[in-house]
Design a protein around this motif. Sequence first.
Motif, PDB file in Angstrom:
ATOM      1  N   LYS A 130      47.692  38.510  42.481  1.00 37.45           N
ATOM      2  CA  LYS A 130      48.410  37.534  41.657  1.00 37.45           C
ATOM      3  C   LYS A 130      48.885  36.359  42.507  1.00 37.45           C
ATOM      4  O   LYS A 130      48.755  35.189  42.119  1.00 37.45           O
ATOM      5  CB  LYS A 130      49.607  38.201  40.977  1.00 37.45           C
ATOM      6  CG  LYS A 130      50.406  37.269  40.067  1.00 37.45           C
ATOM      7  CD  LYS A 130      51.538  38.008  39.378  1.00 37.45           C
ATOM      8  CE  LYS A 130      52.336  37.070  38.472  1.00 37.45           C
ATOM      9  NZ  LYS A 130      53.460  37.777  37.808  1.00 37.45           N
ATOM     10  N   SER A 133      46.029  34.150  43.435  1.00 41.58           N
ATOM     11  CA  SER A 133      45.607  33.374  42.268  1.00 41.58           C
ATOM     12  C   SER A 133      46.499  32.149  42.087  1.00 41.58           C
ATOM     13  O   SER A 133      46.012  31.041  41.803  1.00 41.58           O
ATOM     14  CB  SER A 133      45.650  34.256  41.014  1.00 41.58           C
ATOM     15  OG  SER A 133      45.343  33.511  39.858  1.00 41.58           O
ATOM     16  N   THR A 136      45.682  29.606  44.721  1.00 43.32           N
ATOM     17  CA  THR A 136      44.444  28.900  44.352  1.00 43.32           C
ATOM     18  C   THR A 136      44.744  27.811  43.334  1.00 43.32           C
ATOM     19  O   THR A 136      44.195  26.696  43.409  1.00 43.32           O
ATOM     20  CB  THR A 136      43.416  29.893  43.773  1.00 43.32           C
ATOM     21  OG1 THR A 136      43.089  30.870  44.770  1.00 43.32           O
ATOM     22  CG2 THR A 136      42.144  29.168  43.337  1.00 43.32           C
ATOM     23  N   GLU A 137      45.633  28.105  42.398  1.00 44.34           N
ATOM     24  CA  GLU A 137      46.015  27.105  41.398  1.00 44.34           C
ATOM     25  C   GLU A 137      46.724  25.917  42.060  1.00 44.34           C
ATOM     26  O   GLU A 137      46.481  24.753  41.713  1.00 44.34           O
ATOM     27  CB  GLU A 137      46.916  27.744  40.338  1.00 44.34           C
ATOM     28  CG  GLU A 137      47.240  26.820  39.172  1.00 44.34           C
ATOM     29  CD  GLU A 137      47.993  27.520  38.060  1.00 44.34           C
ATOM     30  OE1 GLU A 137      48.425  26.807  37.122  1.00 44.34           O
ATOM     31  OE2 GLU A 137      48.164  28.755  38.121  1.00 44.34           O
TER      32      GLU A 137
END
Length: 290
Positions: A130, A133, A136-137
């Motif tokens: 999580k 992720s 990465t955003e």
Amino acid sequence: MKTIKFHKSDCGVDVLLNVLIGQDVKESYLNTDTYNTDFFEIVIFKKVEGTLILNQQKISLTDNSIVFISPFQKRKWKLESDNLDFTVLVFQEDFLNDFFADKLFTYRLLYFYQLDFPLSIPINNEDILKICSILTEIKTELVIPKPDSSHIIRSLVYYLLQKFNREYALANNLSLNKAENNYAYQYKQLLEIHITDKQRIDDYVKLLGVSRISINAAVKKQFNVTATHLLKQRLLFEIKNHLIHSGKTVAEIAYELHFSEPNHMMRFFKTQTGITTRQFLADYQNGIFS
């Protein structure tokens, strides 16, 4: 010793923050030289094998773990190149000051400027995925910015920093209670700034403009130690740092840290550690970390 300075990325958003993909910076972390940086680093390891000497702590690195590094903390990596998978969130303090308008924000986070507890925590695989992720955003918002990218970045970074704070508190059984005032954090900040020339509680009483009782009460409530403990702990760390890295004599270090004579510093050191400065340095060079 080399100091790596923060360089603004080529991203479209002009912020003092970046997300580094391990594969792109792998060689830097495989370098075994001792160095420091002028920015904060949070290193999220999915896969890792090796050790890190950080801030006079020796950390055995394991999969699914996070390492917290404050500016100018000296570190030396010894990582295996195989199966190394990590992501790094890096930022300068001004990024937090500009985004959150709180000059004490980094001192409220338990894992930065930490001397009592480990500078790493384990974390489960689901949370690691999580976190990566979200990073990465953030990276996408940096590289392909939109008009509201700065707001998205701010909200995601704030979430991560607070999430890490919660996990760090749980891992080390620390309190997350909100402080009634800022005295404890201001005191900790002033120790970072003035420890080389001010080693008495009364010096900080004058700087803060509050009573010694108020400082002690705030520090005790927030950190569960006395103000004197924090001061002695920070001074002891500074002496150790000089012994390990400066190449100066004990007399030179004592003079730089404003002890009236070297024997006073040596007596303080032995009272706090139980060993002499000579024994400490020998132990450290032999890989023994106290």
